[in-house]
Motif scaffolding. Structure first.
Motif, PDB file in Angstrom:
ATOM      1  N   TRP A 161       0.834  -1.203   0.000  1.00  0.00           N
ATOM      2  CA  TRP A 161       0.000   0.000   0.000  1.00  0.00           C
ATOM      3  C   TRP A 161       0.864   1.247   0.000  1.00  0.00           C
ATOM      4  CZ3 TRP A 161      -4.605  -0.541  -1.896  1.00  0.00           C
ATOM      5  CH2 TRP A 161      -5.092  -1.842  -1.976  1.00  0.00           C
ATOM      6  N   ALA A 162       0.518   2.283   0.676  1.00  0.00           N
ATOM      7  CA  ALA A 162       1.247   3.544   0.525  1.00  0.00           C
ATOM      8  C   ALA A 162       2.743   3.352   0.798  1.00  0.00           C
ATOM      9  CB  ALA A 162       0.661   4.588   1.463  1.00  0.00           C
ATOM     10  N   HIS A 163       3.573   3.994  -0.023  1.00  0.00           N
ATOM     11  CA  HIS A 163       5.025   3.866   0.070  1.00  0.00           C
ATOM     12  C   HIS A 163       5.693   5.151   0.577  1.00  0.00           C
ATOM     13  CE1 HIS A 163       4.319   0.258  -2.231  1.00  0.00           C
ATOM     14  NE2 HIS A 163       5.608  -0.019  -2.281  1.00  0.00           N
ATOM     15  N   ALA A 164       4.937   6.013   1.250  1.00  0.00           N
ATOM     16  CA  ALA A 164       5.491   7.298   1.695  1.00  0.00           C
ATOM     17  C   ALA A 164       5.294   7.492   3.196  1.00  0.00           C
ATOM     18  CB  ALA A 164       4.850   8.439   0.911  1.00  0.00           C
ATOM     19  N   HIS A 165       5.515   6.419   3.962  1.00  0.00           N
ATOM     20  CA  HIS A 165       5.307   6.480   5.409  1.00  0.00           C
ATOM     21  C   HIS A 165       6.520   7.023   6.168  1.00  0.00           C
ATOM     22  CE1 HIS A 165       1.390   4.516   6.011  1.00  0.00           C
ATOM     23  NE2 HIS A 165       1.690   3.746   4.977  1.00  0.00           N
ATOM     24  N   LYS A 166       7.712   6.961   5.578  1.00  0.00           N
ATOM     25  CA  LYS A 166       8.920   7.316   6.316  1.00  0.00           C
ATOM     26  C   LYS A 166       9.750   8.333   5.539  1.00  0.00           C
ATOM     27  CE  LYS A 166       8.299   4.049   9.521  1.00  0.00           C
ATOM     28  NZ  LYS A 166       8.084   4.337  10.947  1.00  0.00           N
ATOM     29  N   PRO A 167      10.254   9.381   6.214  1.00  0.00           N
ATOM     30  CA  PRO A 167      11.080  10.374   5.513  1.00  0.00           C
ATOM     31  C   PRO A 167      12.375   9.795   4.968  1.00  0.00           C
ATOM     32  CG  PRO A 167      11.072  10.782   7.893  1.00  0.00           C
ATOM     33  CD  PRO A 167      10.033   9.740   7.628  1.00  0.00           C
ATOM     34  N   ASP A 168      12.882   8.704   5.570  1.00  0.00           N
ATOM     35  CA  ASP A 168      14.119   8.113   5.073  1.00  0.00           C
ATOM     36  C   ASP A 168      13.881   6.993   4.061  1.00  0.00           C
ATOM     37  OD1 ASP A 168      13.013   6.378   6.895  1.00  0.00           O
ATOM     38  OD2 ASP A 168      14.883   5.914   7.949  1.00  0.00           O
ATOM     39  N   GLY A 169      12.623   6.783   3.663  1.00  0.00           N
ATOM     40  CA  GLY A 169      12.324   5.800   2.632  1.00  0.00           C
ATOM     41  C   GLY A 169      12.650   6.348   1.249  1.00  0.00           C
ATOM     42  N   PRO A 170      12.647   5.512   0.228  1.00  0.00           N
ATOM     43  CA  PRO A 170      13.029   5.949  -1.123  1.00  0.00           C
ATOM     44  C   PRO A 170      12.077   6.962  -1.743  1.00  0.00           C
ATOM     45  CG  PRO A 170      12.196   3.693  -1.145  1.00  0.00           C
ATOM     46  CD  PRO A 170      12.367   4.071   0.287  1.00  0.00           C
ATOM     47  N   TYR A 171      10.849   7.063  -1.219  1.00  0.00           N
ATOM     48  CA  TYR A 171       9.874   8.001  -1.764  1.00  0.00           C
ATOM     49  C   TYR A 171       9.580   9.153  -0.808  1.00  0.00           C
ATOM     50  CZ  TYR A 171       9.311   3.937  -4.741  1.00  0.00           C
ATOM     51  OH  TYR A 171       9.563   2.868  -5.569  1.00  0.00           O
ATOM     52  N   GLY A 172      10.298   9.206   0.303  1.00  0.00           N
ATOM     53  CA  GLY A 172      10.082  10.273   1.263  1.00  0.00           C
ATOM     54  C   GLY A 172       8.786  10.091   2.043  1.00  0.00           C
ATOM     55  N   TYR A 173       8.449  11.131   2.806  1.00  0.00           N
ATOM     56  CA  TYR A 173       7.245  11.095   3.637  1.00  0.00           C
ATOM     57  C   TYR A 173       6.155  11.987   3.063  1.00  0.00           C
ATOM     58  CZ  TYR A 173       4.006  12.113   7.424  1.00  0.00           C
ATOM     59  OH  TYR A 173       2.867  12.281   8.159  1.00  0.00           O
ATOM     60  N   HIS A 174       4.917  11.515   3.144  1.00  0.00           N
ATOM     61  CA  HIS A 174       3.761  12.346   2.820  1.00  0.00           C
ATOM     62  C   HIS A 174       2.603  11.928   3.725  1.00  0.00           C
ATOM     63  CE1 HIS A 174       0.680  14.569   0.688  1.00  0.00           C
ATOM     64  NE2 HIS A 174       1.629  15.148  -0.041  1.00  0.00           N
ATOM     65  N   PRO A 175       1.893  12.885   4.321  1.00  0.00           N
ATOM     66  CA  PRO A 175       0.781  12.520   5.221  1.00  0.00           C
ATOM     67  C   PRO A 175      -0.322  11.743   4.525  1.00  0.00           C
ATOM     68  CG  PRO A 175       0.812  14.887   4.773  1.00  0.00           C
ATOM     69  CD  PRO A 175       2.107  14.337   4.262  1.00  0.00           C
ATOM     70  N   ALA A 176      -0.394  11.817   3.199  1.00  0.00           N
ATOM     71  CA  ALA A 176      -1.413  11.057   2.469  1.00  0.00           C
ATOM     72  C   ALA A 176      -1.223   9.551   2.631  1.00  0.00           C
ATOM     73  CB  ALA A 176      -1.384  11.417   0.986  1.00  0.00           C
ATOM     74  N   ALA A 177       0.001   9.130   2.953  1.00  0.00           N
ATOM     75  CA  ALA A 177       0.257   7.689   3.080  1.00  0.00           C
ATOM     76  C   ALA A 177      -0.594   7.075   4.184  1.00  0.00           C
ATOM     77  CB  ALA A 177       1.738   7.447   3.337  1.00  0.00           C
ATOM     78  N   MET A 178      -0.559   7.663   5.354  1.00  0.00           N
ATOM     79  CA  MET A 178      -1.345   7.132   6.472  1.00  0.00           C
ATOM     80  C   MET A 178      -2.834   7.239   6.182  1.00  0.00           C
ATOM     81  SD  MET A 178      -1.305   8.204  10.517  1.00  0.00           S
ATOM     82  CE  MET A 178       0.417   7.693  10.666  1.00  0.00           C
ATOM     83  N   GLU A 179      -3.249   8.366   5.582  1.00  0.00           N
ATOM     84  CA  GLU A 179      -4.670   8.553   5.277  1.00  0.00           C
ATOM     85  C   GLU A 179      -5.156   7.503   4.287  1.00  0.00           C
ATOM     86  OE1 GLU A 179      -7.768  11.779   3.277  1.00  0.00           O
ATOM     87  OE2 GLU A 179      -5.696  12.382   3.700  1.00  0.00           O
ATOM     88  N   LEU A 180      -4.389   7.281   3.221  1.00  0.00           N
ATOM     89  CA  LEU A 180      -4.824   6.289   2.230  1.00  0.00           C
ATOM     90  C   LEU A 180      -4.896   4.898   2.841  1.00  0.00           C
ATOM     91  CD1 LEU A 180      -4.123   5.991  -1.484  1.00  0.00           C
ATOM     92  CD2 LEU A 180      -3.547   4.017  -0.070  1.00  0.00           C
ATOM     93  N   ASP A 181      -3.885   4.518   3.603  1.00  0.00           N
ATOM     94  CA  ASP A 181      -3.898   3.171   4.179  1.00  0.00           C
ATOM     95  C   ASP A 181      -5.051   2.991   5.161  1.00  0.00           C
ATOM     96  OD1 ASP A 181      -1.748   2.591   2.621  1.00  0.00           O
ATOM     97  OD2 ASP A 181      -0.395   2.073   4.252  1.00  0.00           O
ATOM     98  N   GLN A 182      -5.366   4.024   5.923  1.00  0.00           N
ATOM     99  CA  GLN A 182      -6.510   3.932   6.841  1.00  0.00           C
ATOM    100  C   GLN A 182      -7.813   3.759   6.066  1.00  0.00           C
ATOM    101  OE1 GLN A 182      -6.072   7.542   9.154  1.00  0.00           O
ATOM    102  NE2 GLN A 182      -4.840   6.523  10.724  1.00  0.00           N
ATOM    103  N   ARG A 183      -7.940   4.475   4.964  1.00  0.00           N
ATOM    104  CA  ARG A 183      -9.148   4.331   4.143  1.00  0.00           C
ATOM    105  C   ARG A 183      -9.227   2.943   3.523  1.00  0.00           C
ATOM    106  NH1 ARG A 183      -9.653   9.717   0.457  1.00  0.00           N
ATOM    107  NH2 ARG A 183     -11.347   8.452  -0.422  1.00  0.00           N
TER     108      ARG A 183
END
Length: 267
Positions: free
Chosen positions: A180-202
């Motif tokens: 699912w969302a690939h932007a949960h962590k700032p040190d990940g390859p895609y960086g962080y975005h608050p939409a990641a947690m929102e999308l996964d919760q939905r």
């Protein structure tokens, strides 16, 4: 026959026990759920398994269906390598392609090197290897969707898949391989975005409430910000198993690294 068992699985390499390295607890919840899904699949006794993966051989603007004699591949993680080889159910692959063309949907089957025999072998991607590690060793058909095709056509392709399985007279399992969302962590390859947690919760809520088709309403910018790779495969599965017939057993969700992992059984 019909689909005897279906599931949503993730495909992070560390889920494979042989690749968990020094941190086996990191994806332990997901690994436990995968063991359960594998047991469910074994009890269903499929003669073939269809895997919907975002990481297979892609054809822009078409659904891509493996139709080589064999498929082989490796997953590398934490200094270890896990290898897998599978036979392809070419009759089932050809039937899916035929029904898809008859429905007017864009599709191509793929092979490599020779039309048959030991050299007819395509790469088996990690989106397939990881879930298949937990499943019975039966012939497979690997299908990769295209993001150039509308969500509605993914649902329609699922309907076609259902028809092809029904006409095959085989017991068939279906795996939608989805991170699912690939932007949960700032040190990940895609960086962080608050939409990641929102999308996964939905997404979790849609699974718990059996509303998978509602993913067609996700905004394109929302998807781009969160960077999931599971929507397309999930919509195919939703088309293959109509809502009124679908019973979802939600097993687990976690995001121990930069991407979300979800496991669910669908009967």
């Amino acid at each position: 026959m019909t689909l005897v068992f279906s599931c949503i699985t993730p495909h992070g390499g560390e889920i494979i026990p042989e690749l968990c390295g020094a941190l086996p607890q990191r994806m332990a919840k997901t690994r436990e759920s995968m063991d359960r899904l594998g047991e469910y699949m074994r009890l269903a006794a499929p003669e073939a398994i269809i895997v919907l993966t975002p990481h297979g051989t892609r054809i822009n603007g078409q659904f891509s269906i493996s139709n080589s004699e064999h498929m082989t591949g490796n997953v590398e993680e934490n200094g270890a390598i896990f290898s897998m080889a599978r036979v392809v159910d070419r009759d089932l692959a050809s039937e899916i392609e035929l029904y898809t063309k008859q429905a007017g949907l864009p599709v191509g089957s793929i092979n490599y090197a020779t039309s048959a025999g030991p050299l007819s072998s395509l790469p088996l991607d990690w989106g397939s290897i990881v879930p298949l590690r937990f499943m019975p060793d039966v012939p497979v058909v690997i299908i990769t969707p295209s993001r150039d095709i509308s969500f509605e056509k993914h649902l329609q392709f699922g309907n076609v898949l259902r028809t092809a399985v029904q006409q095959s007279n085989k017991r068939v399992g279906l795996i939608a391989s989805c991170d699912w969302a690939h932007a949960h962590k700032p040190d990940g390859p895609y960086g962080y975005h608050p939409a990641a947690m929102e999308l996964d919760q939905r997404v979790v809520n849609l699974f718990k409430n059996n509303q998978l088709e509602d993913m067609v309403n996700f905004d394109s910018q929302f998807i781009e910000d969160a960077k999931p790779d599971g929507i397309w495969q999930t919509l195919i599965l939703a088309g293959a198993i109509p809502k009124l017939e679908r019973r979802i057993e939600f097993l687990s969700y976690e995001a121990p690294t930069y991407f979300g992992l979800l496991c669910a059984a669908i009967r």
